[in-house]
Design an enzyme around this catalytic site. Structure first.
Site, mmCIF file in Angstrom:
data_model
loop_
_atom_site.group_PDB
_atom_site.id
_atom_site.type_symbol
_atom_site.label_atom_id
_atom_site.label_comp_id
_atom_site.label_asym_id
_atom_site.label_seq_id
_atom_site.Cartn_x
_atom_site.Cartn_y
_atom_site.Cartn_z
ATOM 1 N N HIS A 53 3.500 -33.432 -19.109
ATOM 2 C CA HIS A 53 4.154 -34.459 -18.303
ATOM 3 C C HIS A 53 4.180 -35.810 -19.016
ATOM 4 C CE1 HIS A 53 5.804 -36.108 -14.642
ATOM 5 N NE2 HIS A 53 5.648 -34.950 -14.013
ATOM 6 N N HIS A 71 2.691 -29.568 -8.738
ATOM 7 C CA HIS A 71 1.918 -29.425 -9.979
ATOM 8 C C HIS A 71 0.605 -28.668 -9.764
ATOM 9 C CE1 HIS A 71 4.977 -31.738 -11.747
ATOM 10 N NE2 HIS A 71 4.511 -32.940 -11.501
ATOM 11 N N GLU A 97 10.376 -32.074 -18.906
ATOM 12 C CA GLU A 97 9.372 -31.053 -18.614
ATOM 13 C C GLU A 97 9.986 -29.668 -18.761
ATOM 14 O OE1 GLU A 97 7.602 -32.165 -14.688
ATOM 15 O OE2 GLU A 97 8.879 -33.909 -14.982
#
Length: 351
Positions: free
Chosen positions: A177, A107, A315
């Site tokens: 998320h 991420h 996602e």
């Protein structure tokens, strides 16, 4: 439609974190926090018209900055998901990113999720938040600005539009998320929800769930959700691309090749009647059922603690590690001075 603002808390450095709530004519609402431009709550009606909070999270902001609690509702950037060996190259120049999980980057290193964003604009049914990242921050090239616009419609659609500008060629793979549990019931896991994913292939992974570059048909595997069925039906079946005891945490290659906004997945909770359809213009969707979260002990909101398999993250994204596999996976760069845009919508209905 209306929007309101309230104080949500402070960072450890004393920076204010605000919470903006958009409410539509039927009373459905979304609350967006300036920390990580994140979805803190999302109230949607069941078949009886009762609104319930369908995303996991916390009542105070400090927990959101703990990566072990799963990036609850937060925007992820510059690059979501995994970057193998925490490095990539553009036009022969190698860039090194934070190795914040094992030997790889997860991420983007977390900065976009764990920073306070600036609110650029609000209206009765929308909010625009902005994050600026200077050239070289976390190893990424380009002075990089991301705007995220949330819009809630009277038709119970939550639209997320990502707009990015950079002064140099760079990479981007933003996502949100949020973990959804359409029951709004603190006693329910995600396993009794039904899921459909409009994909016929997935990206193969190694023992660290890093893509190998291979794309494999889903048909006949425990990952196959082409026909809607209970998430819990096959979640614990052994499979090479799934870690024992964790369950789904895999990228699906969507059938949509048009780059237009199309249905990627449908999540349905039979008892409440709530249904959520996910639309995106991106080629992939990561299906993650919270298998890495602690089985007990984590805090949460009134709709339940943030624990093992309590929610599902859907996602929308380019495939993981596309920055290194751009010759095998669908991908596009952010070109200098040219707007990079992507849209995701969560469309809520009842049955």
């Amino acid at each position: 439609m209306s929007i309101s603002k309230k104080f949500f808390g402070k960072t450890e450095d004393g920076e204010n974190i605000d919470l903006y709530t958009i409410t539509n004519k039927s009373g459905a609402s979304v609350s967006i926090q300036t920390l990580g431009a994140g979805i803190q709550s999302l109230f949607m009606p069941d078949r009886n018209g009762n609104n319930g909070d369908v995303v996991l999270g916390f009542n105070t902001p400090e927990y959101y900055k703990n990566p072990d609690l799963g990036y609850q509702g937060l925007v992820v950037g510059r690059v979501a998901n995994r970057i193998r060996d925490a490095k990539f190259s553009i036009d022969g120049v190698e860039y090194h990113t934070p190795a914040n999980q094992g030997t790889w980057t997860l991420h983007g290193g977390g900065r976009f999720s764990f920073s306070v964003w600036e609110v650029k604009e609000t209206g009765d049914n929308f909010i625009v938040l902005q994050k600026f990242s200077p050239d070289g921050e976390d190893g990424f090239p380009g002075n990089f600005t991301m705007n995220v616009e949330y819009t809630l419609t009277d038709g119970n659609i939550l639209r997320i539009e990502y707009n990015i500008l950079s002064d140099a060629k760079t990479v981007a793979n933003p996502t949100n998320h949020a973990y959804f549990n359409l029951s709004a019931n603190p006693g329910e896991t995600i396993e009794n929800h039904f899921l459909k994913v409009n994909a016929d292939c997935f990206t193969e992974t190694d023992e660290n769930q890093l893509p190998t570059g291979e794309i494999t048909p889903l048909k006949g595997t425990m990952l196959d959700f082409e026909e809607m069925h209970r998430i819990g039906d096959n979640i614990d079946k052994p499979f090479r691309a799934v870690i024992d005891g964790i369950g789904y945490d895999n990228n699906y290659c969507l059938k949509n090749k048009s780059k237009s906004l199309c249905e990627a997945a449908v999540l349905y909770h039979r008892e409440s009647g709530r249904k959520m359809s996910v639309y995106t213009d991106l080629p992939g969707i990561q299906v993650y059922c919270g298998g890495w979260l602690a089985k007990s002990g984590n805090p949460g909101k009134e709709n339940g603690n943030v624990t093992y398999r309590r929610g599902i993250a859907l996602e929308t994204q380019f495939y993981p590690n596309s920055v290194n596999l751009y010759d095998k996976f669908p991908f596009r760069y952010v070109e200098p001075g040219k707007e990079f845009k992507t849209v995701t919508e969560f469309r809520f209905t009842v049955e």
